[in-house]
Design a protein around this motif. Structure first.
Motif, PDB file in Angstrom:
ATOM      1  N   GLN A   1     -21.115 -34.748  25.096  1.00  0.00           N
ATOM      2  CA  GLN A   1     -22.526 -35.102  24.977  1.00  0.00           C
ATOM      3  C   GLN A   1     -23.361 -33.894  24.574  1.00  0.00           C
ATOM      4  O   GLN A   1     -23.011 -32.747  24.863  1.00  0.00           O
ATOM      5  CB  GLN A   1     -23.076 -35.615  26.315  1.00  0.00           C
ATOM      6  CG  GLN A   1     -22.512 -36.923  26.784  1.00  0.00           C
ATOM      7  CD  GLN A   1     -23.111 -37.351  28.111  1.00  0.00           C
ATOM      8  OE1 GLN A   1     -23.536 -36.530  28.915  1.00  0.00           O
ATOM      9  NE2 GLN A   1     -23.166 -38.659  28.335  1.00  0.00           N
TER      10      GLN A   1
ATOM     11  N   ILE B   1     -27.567 -33.097  25.111  1.00  0.00           N
ATOM     12  CA  ILE B   1     -28.787 -33.600  25.744  1.00  0.00           C
ATOM     13  C   ILE B   1     -29.950 -32.720  25.307  1.00  0.00           C
ATOM     14  O   ILE B   1     -29.912 -31.497  25.469  1.00  0.00           O
ATOM     15  CB  ILE B   1     -28.659 -33.587  27.285  1.00  0.00           C
ATOM     16  CG1 ILE B   1     -27.433 -34.396  27.723  1.00  0.00           C
ATOM     17  CG2 ILE B   1     -29.929 -34.149  27.923  1.00  0.00           C
ATOM     18  CD1 ILE B   1     -27.109 -34.249  29.190  1.00  0.00           C
TER      19      ILE B   1
ATOM     20  N   SER C   1     -33.907 -31.974  25.878  1.00  0.00           N
ATOM     21  CA  SER C   1     -34.933 -32.191  26.910  1.00  0.00           C
ATOM     22  C   SER C   1     -36.209 -31.433  26.548  1.00  0.00           C
ATOM     23  O   SER C   1     -36.391 -30.273  26.938  1.00  0.00           O
ATOM     24  CB  SER C   1     -34.421 -31.712  28.274  1.00  0.00           C
ATOM     25  OG  SER C   1     -33.224 -32.359  28.623  1.00  0.00           O
TER      26      SER C   1
ATOM     27  N   GLY D   1     -38.653 -36.210  28.805  1.00  0.00           N
ATOM     28  CA  GLY D   1     -37.778 -37.347  28.564  1.00  0.00           C
ATOM     29  C   GLY D   1     -36.508 -36.931  27.862  1.00  0.00           C
ATOM     30  O   GLY D   1     -36.491 -36.852  26.623  1.00  0.00           O
ATOM     31  N   PRO D   2     -35.476 -36.637  28.621  1.00  0.00           N
ATOM     32  CA  PRO D   2     -34.213 -36.206  28.010  1.00  0.00           C
ATOM     33  C   PRO D   2     -33.622 -37.282  27.094  1.00  0.00           C
ATOM     34  O   PRO D   2     -33.712 -38.488  27.374  1.00  0.00           O
ATOM     35  CB  PRO D   2     -33.304 -35.972  29.210  1.00  0.00           C
ATOM     36  CG  PRO D   2     -34.226 -35.783  30.372  1.00  0.00           C
ATOM     37  CD  PRO D   2     -35.413 -36.641  30.087  1.00  0.00           C
ATOM     38  N   ARG D   3     -33.056 -36.835  25.985  1.00  0.00           N
ATOM     39  CA  ARG D   3     -32.390 -37.732  25.035  1.00  0.00           C
ATOM     40  C   ARG D   3     -30.912 -37.370  25.006  1.00  0.00           C
ATOM     41  O   ARG D   3     -30.541 -36.243  24.680  1.00  0.00           O
ATOM     42  CB  ARG D   3     -33.010 -37.579  23.649  1.00  0.00           C
ATOM     43  CG  ARG D   3     -32.335 -38.377  22.546  1.00  0.00           C
ATOM     44  CD  ARG D   3     -33.217 -38.389  21.300  1.00  0.00           C
ATOM     45  NE  ARG D   3     -33.533 -37.045  20.833  1.00  0.00           N
ATOM     46  CZ  ARG D   3     -32.839 -36.404  19.887  1.00  0.00           C
ATOM     47  NH1 ARG D   3     -31.787 -36.989  19.317  1.00  0.00           N
ATOM     48  NH2 ARG D   3     -33.206 -35.198  19.495  1.00  0.00           N
ATOM     49  N   VAL D   4     -30.049 -38.331  25.382  1.00  0.00           N
ATOM     50  CA  VAL D   4     -28.604 -38.105  25.476  1.00  0.00           C
ATOM     51  C   VAL D   4     -27.928 -38.597  24.201  1.00  0.00           C
ATOM     52  O   VAL D   4     -28.124 -39.745  23.786  1.00  0.00           O
ATOM     53  CB  VAL D   4     -28.002 -38.828  26.698  1.00  0.00           C
ATOM     54  CG1 VAL D   4     -26.492 -38.590  26.771  1.00  0.00           C
ATOM     55  CG2 VAL D   4     -28.669 -38.341  27.986  1.00  0.00           C
ATOM     56  N   ILE D   5     -27.147 -37.726  23.580  1.00  0.00           N
ATOM     57  CA  ILE D   5     -26.432 -38.051  22.344  1.00  0.00           C
ATOM     58  C   ILE D   5     -24.937 -37.948  22.620  1.00  0.00           C
ATOM     59  O   ILE D   5     -24.425 -36.870  22.955  1.00  0.00           O
ATOM     60  CB  ILE D   5     -26.800 -37.073  21.211  1.00  0.00           C
ATOM     61  CG1 ILE D   5     -28.317 -37.020  21.016  1.00  0.00           C
ATOM     62  CG2 ILE D   5     -26.078 -37.437  19.927  1.00  0.00           C
ATOM     63  CD1 ILE D   5     -28.778 -35.836  20.199  1.00  0.00           C
TER      64      ILE D   5
END
Length: 362
Positions: free
Chosen positions: A284, A286, A288, A294-298
């Motif tokens: 992953q 992440i 932030s 608002g963290p965005r997880v890829i």
């Protein structure tokens, strides 16, 4: 040149990983192998689909159908083998890290870098792990300029090696060279800067304490912290623990700056993931931002065939893909001898700092 024909020097576990990944290349074939342990060489030759087994390095260098060499021998063998290759047959080389283990070898390697007549690529596989590569690409925008960089590796102990060479500082260079030159290379690469000061604390807390080899107890460290000050003002830290194989992720990298934070999470080798826990974790990244929060997880999945070909999250294949292109005349090595030297110099400084309790200026 359509097909690159390789000679592989060293046929242990990592040598086999290199062979498995060369097998996947459309323009690659292992032609010859050498290892002092003949049974390892024979097994590797079979893995390569019928490569020639050579009894000595001299024999391998005399094989006519070679276009490139891959050095995957124990750490303290790299410099003697580079000397022999330079004096005999200067072919393109992919040399495993660490490039050297003793400070007195640096002068030779600088001369070698200036005089060797073919490309040399130092094998820093971690650069090519997909989540780490994505972090590198996105770090500047995500952070607004990195002020702090943290690399944490929580992993399994050193695996058994022929002759137990990786149990002793004298042959491996020490844990902060053997294992951690990868991370010092990543720090330089991600920060695009050079360290000026190193402080370290490390030791042997858990692993190998009940082992002896020819009457000698291992002196290799299994944990440590290293803090680096970089010329441009950034700080970086490494946290290593080699008795933490129960972790969900093996490597976690965090870069922080005025705009936010970006992280990469990399699982360990899939063959070590317990089957009863189901599918292994997916790598992953992440992102932030500070504003708006608002963290965005890829998710960064890796092709199953590449995962099956080694223990480094597909990176060995991507590295070979690029080195293969260099041998065919497309581009230059992305990991230079200067990069390999710099990573070891930092590792040696960290070893010295941890041993003396004093910071070391680079």
């Amino acid at each position: 040149m359509n097909m690159v024909r390789y000679g592989v020097i060293g046929c242990g576990m990592m040598g086999r990983e290199h062979i498995q990944n060369i097998n996947l290349l459309p323009h690659g074939r292992v032609t010859a192998v050498f290892d002092p342990m003949r049974d390892l060489a024979v097994s590797a030759a079979d893995l390569a689909g019928g490569a020639q087994v050579c009894d000595t390095l001299e024999d391998l260098l005399a094989v006519p159908d070679l276009d490139a060499l891959v050095i995957v021998s124990p750490n303290d063998c790299h410099v003697p083998q580079l000397r022999q290759i330079a004096a005999t047959r200067p072919l393109p080389i992919l040399c495993e890290k660490p490039l050297f283990t003793a400070p007195e070898d640096e002068a030779f390697l600088r001369d070698f870098a200036a005089s060797y007549g073919a490309p040399v690529w130092v094998a820093m596989e971690y650069r090519y792990m997909p989540p780490i590569a994505l972090l590198r690409d996105e770090a500047q925008e995500a952070t607004g300029g990195i002020s702090m960089l943290t690399i944490r590796e929580h992993r399994f102990p050193f695996l058994p090696k022929v002759g137990a060479w990786n149990r002793f500082n004298a042959r491996s260079g020490g844990t902060l060279v053997e294992k951690c030159c990868h991370f010092f290379d990543l720090m330089r690469l991600i920060l695009r800067d050079e360290p000026v000061r190193v402080m370290a604390s490390a030791g042997q807390a858990v692993n190998h304490k009940d082992e002896t080899y020819d009457g000698h107890a291992p002196d290799i460290w299994d944990n440590g912290y290293v803090i680096l000050n970089f010329a441009g003002g950034a700080r970086a830290m490494l946290e290593l623990c080699m008795f933490a194989e129960g972790s969900r992720y093996q490597e976690e990298i965090s870069a922080m700056g005025p705009a936010g934070k970006i992280e990469a999470r990399v699982p360990g080798p899939g063959r070590f993931w317990p089957a009863h826990l189901g599918a292994a974790p997916v790598p992953q990244v992440i992102v932030s931002p500070r504003v708006p929060k608002g963290p965005r997880v890829i998710d960064v999945p890796v092709d199953a065939a590449l995962l099956a070909a080694g223990d480094h999250n597909g990176s060995t294949y991507y590295q070979h893909e690029r080195f293969n292109a260099v041998v065919r005349g497309e581009g230059r090595p992305e990991v230079s001898l200067a990069d390999g030297i710099a990573a070891v110099r930092i590792g040696l400084a960290a070893q010295e700092s941890a041993a003396t309790g004093q910071a070391v200026t680079l």
